[in-house]
Design an enzyme around this catalytic site. Structure first.
Site, PDB file in Angstrom:
ATOM      1  N   ASP A  56       0.838  -1.061   0.143  1.00 34.79           N
ATOM      2  CA  ASP A  56       0.102  -0.078  -0.033  1.00 34.79           C
ATOM      3  C   ASP A  56       0.775   1.228   0.022  1.00 34.79           C
ATOM      4  OD1 ASP A  56      -2.530   1.037   0.074  1.00 34.79           O
ATOM      5  OD2 ASP A  56      -2.228   1.851   2.290  1.00 34.79           O
ATOM      6  N   THR A  89      -2.977   5.562  -4.409  1.00 36.13           N
ATOM      7  CA  THR A  89      -2.010   6.214  -3.830  1.00 36.13           C
ATOM      8  C   THR A  89      -0.470   6.204  -4.424  1.00 36.13           C
ATOM      9  OG1 THR A  89      -1.423   4.524  -2.111  1.00 36.13           O
ATOM     10  CG2 THR A  89      -2.764   6.464  -1.596  1.00 36.13           C
ATOM     11  N   THR A  90      -0.277   4.993  -4.948  1.00 38.69           N
ATOM     12  CA  THR A  90       0.659   4.625  -5.665  1.00 38.69           C
ATOM     13  C   THR A  90       0.851   5.215  -6.932  1.00 38.69           C
ATOM     14  OG1 THR A  90       0.661   2.378  -4.623  1.00 38.69           O
ATOM     15  CG2 THR A  90       2.613   2.682  -6.121  1.00 38.69           C
ATOM     16  N   ASP A 382      -9.298   0.210   1.026  1.00 40.55           N
ATOM     17  CA  ASP A 382      -9.363   0.784  -0.186  1.00 40.55           C
ATOM     18  C   ASP A 382     -10.688   0.538  -0.921  1.00 40.55           C
ATOM     19  OD1 ASP A 382      -6.870   1.820   0.481  1.00 40.55           O
ATOM     20  OD2 ASP A 382      -5.904   0.486  -0.902  1.00 40.55           O
TER      21      ASP A 382
HETATM   22  P1  ADP Z   1      -2.579   2.200  -6.229  1.00 40.31           P
HETATM   23  O1  ADP Z   1      -2.069   2.514  -4.855  1.00 40.31           O
HETATM   24  O2  ADP Z   1      -2.292   3.371  -7.093  1.00 40.31           O
HETATM   25  O3  ADP Z   1      -3.903   2.052  -6.118  1.00 40.31           O
HETATM   26  P2  ADP Z   1      -2.343  -0.298  -7.020  1.00 40.31           P
HETATM   27  O4  ADP Z   1      -1.046  -1.177  -6.552  1.00 40.31           O
HETATM   28  O5  ADP Z   1      -3.537  -0.821  -6.305  1.00 40.31           O
HETATM   29  O6  ADP Z   1      -1.788   0.821  -6.594  1.00 40.31           O
HETATM   30  O7  ADP Z   1      -2.408  -0.615  -8.533  1.00 40.31           O
HETATM   31  C1  ADP Z   1      -3.311  -0.093  -9.136  1.00 40.31           C
HETATM   32  C2  ADP Z   1      -3.330  -0.154 -10.576  1.00 40.31           C
HETATM   33  O8  ADP Z   1      -3.460  -1.599 -11.080  1.00 40.31           O
HETATM   34  C3  ADP Z   1      -4.566   0.492 -11.450  1.00 40.31           C
HETATM   35  O9  ADP Z   1      -3.894   1.106 -12.612  1.00 40.31           O
HETATM   36  C4  ADP Z   1      -5.342  -0.578 -11.831  1.00 40.31           C
HETATM   37  O10 ADP Z   1      -5.947  -0.477 -12.974  1.00 40.31           O
HETATM   38  C5  ADP Z   1      -4.259  -1.564 -12.084  1.00 40.31           C
HETATM   39  N1  ADP Z   1      -4.804  -3.070 -12.009  1.00 40.31           N
HETATM   40  C6  ADP Z   1      -5.565  -3.601 -11.014  1.00 40.31           C
HETATM   41  N2  ADP Z   1      -6.037  -4.700 -11.415  1.00 40.31           N
HETATM   42  C7  ADP Z   1      -5.518  -5.250 -12.436  1.00 40.31           C
HETATM   43  C8  ADP Z   1      -5.710  -6.429 -13.352  1.00 40.31           C
HETATM   44  N3  ADP Z   1      -6.201  -7.535 -12.793  1.00 40.31           N
HETATM   45  N4  ADP Z   1      -4.962  -6.303 -14.649  1.00 40.31           N
HETATM   46  C9  ADP Z   1      -4.290  -5.183 -14.725  1.00 40.31           C
HETATM   47  N5  ADP Z   1      -4.212  -3.925 -14.141  1.00 40.31           N
HETATM   48  C10 ADP Z   1      -4.754  -3.951 -12.881  1.00 40.31           C
HETATM   49 MG    MG Z   2      -4.928   0.360  -5.137  1.00 39.32          MG
END
Ligand code: ADP
Ligand code: MG
Length: 542
Positions: A56, A89-90, A382
């Site tokens: 996270d 957030t990332t 989240d």
């Molecule tokens: P954040 O802190 O930004 O929410 P995450 O590690 O949760 O970071 O990653 C979010 C990103 O991962 C988003 O761009 C989302 O569209 C992408 N994502 C989530 N699940 C999938 C999936 N199954 N296939 C491709 N991309 C995904």
């Molecule tokens: Mg996320």
């Protein structure tokens, strides 16, 4: 004339910008490897040796103990994103870092920071409009869709195996506290969703309870612990002997006096217990302490009493039971009581309290160990945020980089209409947004350039929802594939990233009262991630 102290440091103009940009970028880069379902986790060890394992963004940055002022601005991006959107957030931090990286190149071409800032502002404004235009409007009560939104936000947060169940719990919880306003809009009372964690069993045994889970024991083992229909008193007043004035001393010179003193204390406690009995309460949740004798007396009256109930639990119980918290026992009447059923899980040491009418639910999250449940909880939090945003707002986007590639392409078109050097800044902004698909690809072990080329080609061909399937490496319609993000969170990420980048770019003079670099081995402070005191070397490593 000497105006600065001996230890003071001053870094100006280009050096200041370089110094700040590299500090901010180092932080941003430190979380990039966690982005997306294939992102890696980080293990954070604090100064007390306690360990957090997480994926996270905001948690990582908060635990990293950053003490560089510029780097802290990037941490604030994550915190703002967490507060405003709950997820992304990332993404926000990665975009901020990339904006600064691209800005640095423009600075190297002698483009003035003012022009860059103006261009970034124009691009951010345009980007928000485009996101709204690209967003799909969906039925906010569509359970299937809400489940996908939940799953997308939870991916990568060690919830992989039980994603279906957990997503369903989140959706059920949000729906339980969603009310339709008079104008037909939906309002989600997320404060009435609690998350309780418990270790020792598997995540698949997590459940949704229509009420509260109170992690407490009765104050006396002889008390009844189960009620079908209990009248409950919520008390924020100690059931203890009232302290005489702090300074007055009680002088006891004879056994008689001692007995008298004890008698008066006992009388006071009996009176308090009688007052509780008089309200007709079967159960008392007390936020303060309960004296030993009072515990015994309450047990004799057949009343269940719990002491030192958490403040947050008290507020939640109030909602669930329809009770009113009483802060002065003398004033308590039956009108303050609430009602509901109480059941006990003695092994786990929990009370389940379910209310009759008012809404309020608890997700009881189970997992094998502390580290597992903690990370699950972050994922659930989240998901709760994004699902409730979607349930209220109804606008969603295709994830997996699809929205970013589409946005970049539209911003490049927009750049053509911008004159002067600002045009270059708008283009730099467009490139920066594409950091998301690039990092998603590289975190999945794919070639980020090839992937970006494929994605751009699909979007050129009119496929606005073409994103990356990180598991196969294929370009797919990610909305159809169930990778769905709320539009609100992306808008927020773009705003906070560009604001932070601009804040850093505006600085042309750093005047520090002490040494700028706490690592102490820097020659002049300017440039290099080495100036990031307190980061324990994490920043430079990635
Ligand atoms: P954040 O802190 O930004 O929410 P995450 O590690 O949760 O970071 O990653 C979010 C990103 O991962 C988003 O761009 C989302 O569209 C992408 N994502 C989530 N699940 C999938 C999936 N199954 N296939 C491709 N991309 C995904
Ligand atoms: Mg996320």
């Amino acid at each position: 004339m000497v105006i600065m102290g001996e230890d003071a440091q001053r870094v100006k103009d280009k050096d200041a910008q370089e110094y700040n940009i590299s500090a901010a970028r180092a932080v941003a880069e430190s979380v990039r490897s966690t982005l997306g379902p294939k992102g890696m986790d980080k293990m954070l060890v604090d100064s007390m040796g306690s360990v957090t394992i997480t994926n996270d963004g905001v948690t990582i940055l908060q635990e990293m103990d950053i003490d560089n002022p510029t780097a802290e601005m990037i941490v604030e991006v994550a915190e703002t994103q967490e507060d405003e959107a709950g997820d992304g957030t990332t993404t926000a931090v990665a975009i901020a870092g990339e904006l600064l990286k691209n800005a640095e190149e423009l600075l190297d071409q002698d483009i003035h920071p003012t022009a860059i800032i103006k261009g970034f502002n124009m691009a951010a404004e345009q980007a928000r409009e485009e996101v709204d235009d690209i967003a799909e409007r969906v039925d906010p009560t569509d359970e299937d869709l809400l489940r996908k939104v939940a799953e997308t936000s939870m991916t990568g947060k060690s919830s992989e195996l039980d994603k279906d169940l957990l997503a369903q719990l989140v959706v059920d919880a949000v729906q339980a506290v969603t009310v339709e306003a008079e104008d037909g809009s939906h309002v989600v009372d997320l404060e009435f969703v609690e998350v309780e964690t418990q270790t020792g069993s598997s995540a698949s045994e997590s459940e949704l309870l229509n009420g509260a889970v109170i992690d407490k024991d009765p104050v006396n083992d002889d008390m009844p612990v189960e009620f079908d229909e209990a009248d409950v008193l919520l008390l924020n007043d100690p059931i203890e002997v009232e302290e005489t004035d702090a300074d007055t001393q009680v002088n006891i010179d004879s056994p008689d006096q001692l007995q008298q003193f004890l008698d008066s204390e006992e009388k006071q406690l009996r009176q308090k217990v009688d007052q509780i009995v008089a309200t007709g309460a079967d159960v008392v949740f007390c936020q303060k302490g309960i004296d030993d004798l009072a515990q015994y007396l309450l047990a004799k009256e057949g009343i269940l009493a719990v002491r030192r109930t958490k403040k947050s639990d008290m507020g939640f119980l109030q909602e669930i039971l329809g009770a009113e918290i009483v802060s002065d026992l003398d004033a308590a009447t039956d009108a303050h009581l609430g009602s509901g059923s109480i059941t006990r899980d003695a092994e786990a040491g929990l009370f389940y309290v379910e209310g009759d009418n008012a809404h309020g639910v608890t997700i009881l999250l189970r997992g094998s160990t502390e580290h597992v449940v903690d990370e699950l909880e972050r994922g659930i939090q989240d998901a709760l945020d994004v699902v409730s945003t979607t349930a209220a707002d109804g606008r969603v986007l295709a994830g997996g980089g699809a929205i970013e590639v589409e946005l970049a392409s539209r911003l490049r078109d927009y750049a053509d209409s911008v004159s002067g050097r600002e045009q270059l800044a708008v283009e730099a902004f467009a490139d920066a947004v594409e950091v998301v698909p690039r990092v998603l690809a590289s975190n999945a072990g794919l070639d980020s350039i090839d992937t970006l080329v494929d994605l751009r080609a699909a979007h050129e061909a009119g496929d606005t929802r073409a994103g990356l399937n990180v598991f196969t490496g294929d370009v797919v319609d990610t909305l159809d594939a169930g990778v769905v993000e709320p539009a609100h969170s992306k808008e927020q990420a773009l705003s906070s990233a560009s604001e932070a980048a601009n804040l850093v770019l505006k600085i042309d003079d750093i005047i520090a009262a002490g040494d700028l670099s706490t690592s102490g081995d820097e020659d002049e402070g300017a440039g290099g991630a080495g100036g990031m005191g307190g980061m324990g070397g994490m920043g430079g490593a990635m």
